[in-house]
Design an enzyme around this catalytic site. Sequence first.
Site, short mmCIF file in Angstrom:
data_model
loop_
_atom_site.label_atom_id
_atom_site.label_comp_id
_atom_site.label_asym_id
_atom_site.label_seq_id
_atom_site.Cartn_x
_atom_site.Cartn_y
_atom_site.Cartn_z
CG ASP A 180 -1.15 -19.57 2.50
OD1 ASP A 180 -0.47 -19.52 3.54
OD2 ASP A 180 -0.77 -20.16 1.47
CE LYS B 150 2.04 -17.79 0.58
NZ LYS B 150 1.48 -19.09 0.86
CG ASP C 89 -12.28 -6.12 5.97
OD1 ASP C 89 -11.90 -5.41 6.91
OD2 ASP C 89 -12.76 -5.65 4.92
CE1 TYR D 284 -3.38 -2.64 0.05
CE2 TYR D 284 -4.13 -1.80 2.15
CZ TYR D 284 -4.30 -2.66 1.08
OH TYR D 284 -5.36 -3.51 1.04
CG ASP E 213 -7.43 -3.81 4.12
OD1 ASP E 213 -8.48 -3.79 4.79
OD2 ASP E 213 -7.30 -3.20 3.03
MG MG Z 1 -10.34 -2.65 4.33
#
Ligand code: MG
Length: 332
Positions: free
Chosen positions: A205, A173, A233, A120, A229
Amino acid sequence: MTDEIVVIEGDGIGREVVPAAVDVLESLDVDFEFVAAEAGDATRDATGEALPDETYDLVADADATLFGAAGETAADVILPLREAVDSFVNVRPAKAFPSVDALRPETDVVFLRENTEGVYSGHEDRLSEGLSTLTRVVTSSASRELAEYACDFVEEGRGPAGNPDEGFTIAHKANVMRETDGRFRDEVAAVADERGVDADEELMDAFATKLPLDPGQYGVVVCPNLAGDVLSDLAAGLVGGLGLLPSANVGHDNGLFEPVHGTAPDIAGEGVANPTAAVLSAAMLLEYLGHVDEGQRVRDAVEGVLSDGPRTGDLGGSATTDEVTAAIVDRL
Ligand code: MG
Ligand code: NAI
């Protein structure tokens, strides 16, 4: 000393749940000065800019900011605002409340997500027709700063009650992204070792399977930006939905506090949004500014209302935002 709190309602239900959170803060015995500022789709339509310089400067100079949500301009607003408060960690608790239906009622996890770099960090390029690239940035300094925060967090007992072994889990990862996630994993593990804090690790994962199958084995999870992120969620889905989840973008002497949810265009303007996520974000703001007891009072009041009602539609009730807010304020 009076703390200056910038209040950005933004768009959609931000205009409904942020005033609710401010009502709750105003009912407490804390000395806050609220300063309203504008950002989001409506601001862009009116001024040409989703995030006016004036808002950025107010946020950068404040003690903390309470933010609602922005619509399609969300990335243009929230990414620069995280930078304005110099936020290095995004704290996202996902806890099921005893009285609310949840897929996994035993979930009580706090994600500590790196908040400035990874994929990001904004280095995307179109090299030619049909070829785009992204540069992933991982620094030792940001990884170590996050790790120091995580160690403080567990040592101060701010993790979930019953946090297994009082340590944290690093989700990464590094088996594939050996250089970038390798650096992240090694630096975080090294800081934990120096500090004498237990840190185990999971490949992200596999973690995405193990978390929903058995969330009770996890407490504090430390992860890179994108992983945090997505995984947080996922955890939100385990505990009963977006109307409940707060978050904190923590900086060194500033912070931005916001519900995890967006503008909810399907219910915006109807006055029926659940104010819980925004009010719990205000509780995180209180705790960040040192008003720990007041933060706990707000949490207790919210929990009481979730258990005894009234409830908004997303939780199977028929109460309005204002009715739920009034019930929280009543308990305070
Ligand atoms: Mg988000
Ligand atoms: P959303 O979170 O706005 O809504 C998803 C679903 O959850 C909707 O059915 C909505 O009604 C429900 N919901 C969310 N919060 C609720 C609450 N407090 N009470 C009751 N129900 C609630 O996510 P969506 O629909 O993906 O995005 C809508 C807009 O919000 C988009 O324009 C997106 O860009 C923006 N957004 C902004 C964010 C931010 O500013 N930080 C974060 C996420 C989305």
